[in-house]
Design a protein around this motif. Structure first.
Motif, PDB file in Angstrom:
ATOM      1  N   GLN A 161       0.827  -1.206   0.000  1.00 46.38           N
ATOM      2  CA  GLN A 161       0.000   0.000   0.000  1.00 46.38           C
ATOM      3  C   GLN A 161       0.862   1.257   0.000  1.00 46.38           C
ATOM      4  OE1 GLN A 161      -3.381   0.387  -0.349  1.00 46.38           O
ATOM      5  NE2 GLN A 161      -2.721   2.515  -0.580  1.00 46.38           N
ATOM      6  N   ASP A 162       1.985   1.201   0.718  1.00 46.13           N
ATOM      7  CA  ASP A 162       2.914   2.329   0.702  1.00 46.13           C
ATOM      8  C   ASP A 162       3.404   2.600  -0.719  1.00 46.13           C
ATOM      9  OD1 ASP A 162       2.805   2.720   3.466  1.00 46.13           O
ATOM     10  OD2 ASP A 162       4.471   1.344   3.840  1.00 46.13           O
ATOM     11  N   TRP A 163       3.795   1.525  -1.411  1.00 44.01           N
ATOM     12  CA  TRP A 163       4.295   1.693  -2.773  1.00 44.01           C
ATOM     13  C   TRP A 163       3.207   2.237  -3.695  1.00 44.01           C
ATOM     14  CZ3 TRP A 163       8.965   2.285  -4.237  1.00 44.01           C
ATOM     15  CH2 TRP A 163      10.009   1.636  -3.585  1.00 44.01           C
ATOM     16  N   THR A 164       1.979   1.765  -3.528  1.00 45.56           N
ATOM     17  CA  THR A 164       0.876   2.265  -4.345  1.00 45.56           C
ATOM     18  C   THR A 164       0.694   3.762  -4.142  1.00 45.56           C
ATOM     19  OG1 THR A 164      -0.286   0.143  -4.276  1.00 45.56           O
ATOM     20  CG2 THR A 164      -1.595   2.088  -4.806  1.00 45.56           C
ATOM     21  N   THR A 165       0.714   4.183  -2.887  1.00 41.16           N
ATOM     22  CA  THR A 165       0.550   5.610  -2.572  1.00 41.16           C
ATOM     23  C   THR A 165       1.695   6.431  -3.146  1.00 41.16           C
ATOM     24  OG1 THR A 165      -0.635   5.090  -0.521  1.00 41.16           O
ATOM     25  CG2 THR A 165       0.309   7.297  -0.717  1.00 41.16           C
ATOM     26  N   ILE A 166       2.916   5.935  -2.985  1.00 41.76           N
ATOM     27  CA  ILE A 166       4.090   6.656  -3.475  1.00 41.76           C
ATOM     28  C   ILE A 166       4.046   6.805  -4.995  1.00 41.76           C
ATOM     29  CG2 ILE A 166       6.598   6.478  -3.780  1.00 41.76           C
ATOM     30  CD1 ILE A 166       6.644   5.170  -0.955  1.00 41.76           C
ATOM     31  N   MET A 167       3.687   5.738  -5.690  1.00 44.21           N
ATOM     32  CA  MET A 167       3.618   5.793  -7.146  1.00 44.21           C
ATOM     33  C   MET A 167       2.499   6.710  -7.626  1.00 44.21           C
ATOM     34  SD  MET A 167       6.168   4.122  -8.268  1.00 44.21           S
ATOM     35  CE  MET A 167       7.055   4.689  -6.800  1.00 44.21           C
ATOM     36  N   GLU A 168       1.386   6.723  -6.908  1.00 48.79           N
ATOM     37  CA  GLU A 168       0.282   7.620  -7.265  1.00 48.79           C
ATOM     38  C   GLU A 168       0.695   9.073  -7.075  1.00 48.79           C
ATOM     39  OE1 GLU A 168      -3.076   6.379  -4.970  1.00 48.79           O
ATOM     40  OE2 GLU A 168      -3.628   4.797  -6.380  1.00 48.79           O
ATOM     41  N   GLN A 169       1.497   9.332  -6.050  1.00 53.43           N
ATOM     42  CA  GLN A 169       1.984  10.690  -5.823  1.00 53.43           C
ATOM     43  C   GLN A 169       2.879  11.139  -6.972  1.00 53.43           C
ATOM     44  OE1 GLN A 169       3.925  10.403  -2.015  1.00 53.43           O
ATOM     45  NE2 GLN A 169       2.026  10.596  -0.852  1.00 53.43           N
ATOM     46  N   SER A 170       3.766  10.259  -7.415  1.00 50.42           N
ATOM     47  CA  SER A 170       4.660  10.637  -8.512  1.00 50.42           C
ATOM     48  C   SER A 170       3.869  10.850  -9.803  1.00 50.42           C
ATOM     49  CB  SER A 170       5.732   9.559  -8.734  1.00 50.42           C
ATOM     50  OG  SER A 170       5.170   8.373  -9.260  1.00 50.42           O
ATOM     51  N   ALA A 171       2.873   9.989 -10.045  1.00 48.82           N
ATOM     52  CA  ALA A 171       2.039  10.148 -11.242  1.00 48.82           C
ATOM     53  C   ALA A 171       1.303  11.481 -11.211  1.00 48.82           C
ATOM     54  CB  ALA A 171       1.049   8.991 -11.347  1.00 48.82           C
ATOM     55  N   SER A 172       0.852  11.870 -10.016  1.00 42.88           N
ATOM     56  CA  SER A 172       0.154  13.142  -9.864  1.00 42.88           C
ATOM     57  C   SER A 172       1.072  14.313 -10.195  1.00 42.88           C
ATOM     58  CB  SER A 172      -0.371  13.282  -8.428  1.00 42.88           C
ATOM     59  OG  SER A 172      -0.955  14.543  -8.216  1.00 42.88           O
ATOM     60  N   ILE A 173       2.327  14.243  -9.751  1.00 46.27           N
ATOM     61  CA  ILE A 173       3.282  15.315 -10.031  1.00 46.27           C
ATOM     62  C   ILE A 173       3.563  15.396 -11.533  1.00 46.27           C
ATOM     63  CG2 ILE A 173       5.656  16.105  -9.689  1.00 46.27           C
ATOM     64  CD1 ILE A 173       5.528  14.750  -6.898  1.00 46.27           C
ATOM     65  N   TYR A 174       3.811  14.228 -12.155  1.00 42.31           N
ATOM     66  CA  TYR A 174       4.074  14.219 -13.596  1.00 42.31           C
ATOM     67  C   TYR A 174       2.878  14.761 -14.373  1.00 42.31           C
ATOM     68  CZ  TYR A 174       8.285  11.364 -12.910  1.00 42.31           C
ATOM     69  OH  TYR A 174       9.523  10.926 -12.546  1.00 42.31           O
ATOM     70  N   THR A 175       1.671  14.420 -13.933  1.00 33.93           N
ATOM     71  CA  THR A 175       0.463  14.882 -14.613  1.00 33.93           C
ATOM     72  C   THR A 175       0.354  16.401 -14.550  1.00 33.93           C
ATOM     73  OG1 THR A 175      -0.711  12.822 -14.099  1.00 33.93           O
ATOM     74  CG2 THR A 175      -2.058  14.725 -14.685  1.00 33.93           C
ATOM     75  N   LYS A 176       0.679  16.978 -13.390  1.00 40.89           N
ATOM     76  CA  LYS A 176       0.621  18.434 -13.260  1.00 40.89           C
ATOM     77  C   LYS A 176       1.622  19.105 -14.192  1.00 40.89           C
ATOM     78  CE  LYS A 176       0.917  18.577  -8.676  1.00 40.89           C
ATOM     79  NZ  LYS A 176       0.974  19.163  -7.292  1.00 40.89           N
ATOM     80  N   ILE A 177       2.827  18.557 -14.247  1.00 43.84           N
ATOM     81  CA  ILE A 177       3.847  19.147 -15.107  1.00 43.84           C
ATOM     82  C   ILE A 177       3.456  18.993 -16.580  1.00 43.84           C
ATOM     83  CG2 ILE A 177       6.270  19.028 -15.816  1.00 43.84           C
ATOM     84  CD1 ILE A 177       6.932  18.095 -12.959  1.00 43.84           C
ATOM     85  N   ALA A 178       2.940  17.820 -16.939  1.00 46.15           N
ATOM     86  CA  ALA A 178       2.522  17.582 -18.322  1.00 46.15           C
ATOM     87  C   ALA A 178       1.426  18.552 -18.736  1.00 46.15           C
ATOM     88  CB  ALA A 178       2.046  16.137 -18.482  1.00 46.15           C
ATOM     89  N   ALA A 179       0.502  18.831 -17.824  1.00 46.28           N
ATOM     90  CA  ALA A 179      -0.610  19.730 -18.138  1.00 46.28           C
ATOM     91  C   ALA A 179      -0.147  21.169 -18.334  1.00 46.28           C
ATOM     92  CB  ALA A 179      -1.656  19.672 -17.023  1.00 46.28           C
ATOM     93  N   ALA A 180       1.047  21.484 -17.847  1.00 45.52           N
ATOM     94  CA  ALA A 180       1.549  22.867 -17.914  1.00 45.52           C
ATOM     95  C   ALA A 180       2.706  23.028 -18.896  1.00 45.52           C
ATOM     96  CB  ALA A 180       1.983  23.323 -16.519  1.00 45.52           C
ATOM     97  N   MET A 181       2.971  22.016 -19.714  1.00 44.22           N
ATOM     98  CA  MET A 181       4.128  22.077 -20.614  1.00 44.22           C
ATOM     99  C   MET A 181       4.082  23.270 -21.558  1.00 44.22           C
ATOM    100  SD  MET A 181       4.817  18.052 -21.534  1.00 44.22           S
ATOM    101  CE  MET A 181       5.873  18.423 -22.944  1.00 44.22           C
ATOM    102  N   ASP A 182       2.891  23.653 -22.001  1.00 42.68           N
ATOM    103  CA  ASP A 182       2.780  24.757 -22.950  1.00 42.68           C
ATOM    104  C   ASP A 182       3.211  26.091 -22.343  1.00 42.68           C
ATOM    105  OD1 ASP A 182       1.854  23.006 -24.810  1.00 42.68           O
ATOM    106  OD2 ASP A 182      -0.257  23.498 -24.559  1.00 42.68           O
ATOM    107  N   LYS A 183       3.318  26.143 -21.016  1.00 42.48           N
ATOM    108  CA  LYS A 183       3.675  27.397 -20.346  1.00 42.48           C
ATOM    109  C   LYS A 183       5.192  27.611 -20.282  1.00 42.48           C
ATOM    110  CE  LYS A 183      -0.399  26.659 -17.521  1.00 42.48           C
ATOM    111  NZ  LYS A 183      -0.895  26.305 -16.183  1.00 42.48           N
ATOM    112  N   GLY A 184       5.951  26.559 -20.567  1.00 40.19           N
ATOM    113  CA  GLY A 184       7.396  26.677 -20.554  1.00 40.19           C
ATOM    114  C   GLY A 184       8.003  26.252 -19.232  1.00 40.19           C
TER     115      GLY A 184
END
Length: 254
Positions: A161-184
């Motif tokens: 469960q720890d690993w699941t939570t940790i991986m979900e956190q990283s996916a969330s961070i990558y998703t935020k960055i991906a959504a903002a790529m057009d901003k530079g």
């Protein structure tokens, strides 16, 4: 078409009290409020609410959601695609667990036999363990024994469960960055997420100094395995992330 607050609550499945809270913090402001204090929402607010719920589903804090949606360069279509990719990954894991539940019920009713492997396959940590072993040797070469000993000491006690939570956190961070790529890469929102990525590494694995963090950014592009994994969130994300990490480290060292 306009909707009363109760109608919006019924449509979205969230409470009237939550909608009031969203209004109070400026996250979802109704189109109008009459003299009696009754809120009225348009289709535009419903679209924004849908986006809020998507972000909330993948773990974004309300403040971050507001900052993202209020940014003048926010691209709803790109954000939806990023949400889609992450939710597909979650669905695949849930589908596997549901399938195991169904097989377990059938086995209990005598319809079929279920092997021990089938009982625990959805919870199998083998892929994670293989991933750790795969990179352990080269990681020691890149970062030294002290850093990797720290990683192994921290991660050895993590539960599935720890690993699941940790991986979900990283996916969330990558998703935020991906959504903002057009901003530079220098955009404040991007830099905030990059800082969050560094903190995530430090909190869960090892003390990620600016020097190590800069090296990781290069590794994300130079090692095709890292590039392929990161680019699952959005094509070109690995290269963009390296640039954003370099900007972040440059500012720390200036």
């Amino acid at each position: 078409m306009n909707y009363k607050v109760k109608e919006v609550a019924d449509l979205s499945g969230i409470s009237v009290r939550t909608l009031h809270h969203y209004d109070e913090i400026g996250l979802l402001v109704p189109e109008s409020v009459n003299e009696a204090g009754y809120r009225s929402y348009s289709d535009r607010e419903l679209e924004r609410l849908q986006q809020i719920l998507f972000f909330r589903e993948i773990g974004f804090p309300l403040k971050d959601i507001k900052d993202i949606l209020d940014h003048p360069d926010f691209d709803r279509k790109h954000a939806l695609k990023a949400h889609q990719e992450l939710l597909i990954e979650k669905r695949q894991r849930l589908d596997s667990i549901i399938d195991t539940v169904n097989k377990t019920i059938q086995a209990m009713e005598g319809e079929q036999q279920m092997s021990p492997h089938e009982q625990f396959e959805p919870f199998d940590m083998t892929p994670i363990e293989e991933h750790k072993r795969k990179y352990a040797k080269e990681a020691r070469q890149k970062y030294g024994d002290a850093a990797m000993n720290q990683v192994e000491q921290r991660t050895s006690g993590y539960s599935p469960q720890d690993w699941t939570t940790i991986m979900e956190q990283s996916a969330s961070i990558y998703t935020k960055i991906a959504a903002a790529m057009d901003k530079g890469p220098e955009d404040p929102q991007v830099q905030e997420s990059v800082a969050e990525l560094r903190a995530w590494i430090t909190n869960h694995f090892y003390d990620c100094t600016p020097e190590i963090f800069r090296g990781l950014g290069n590794l994300y592009v130079e090692d095709e395995r890292f590039t392929a994994n990161i680019d699952k969130h959005k094509a070109g994300l690995a290269v963009f992330l390296r640039e954003a990490m370099q900007v972040y480290c440059d500012r720390l060292e200036s």
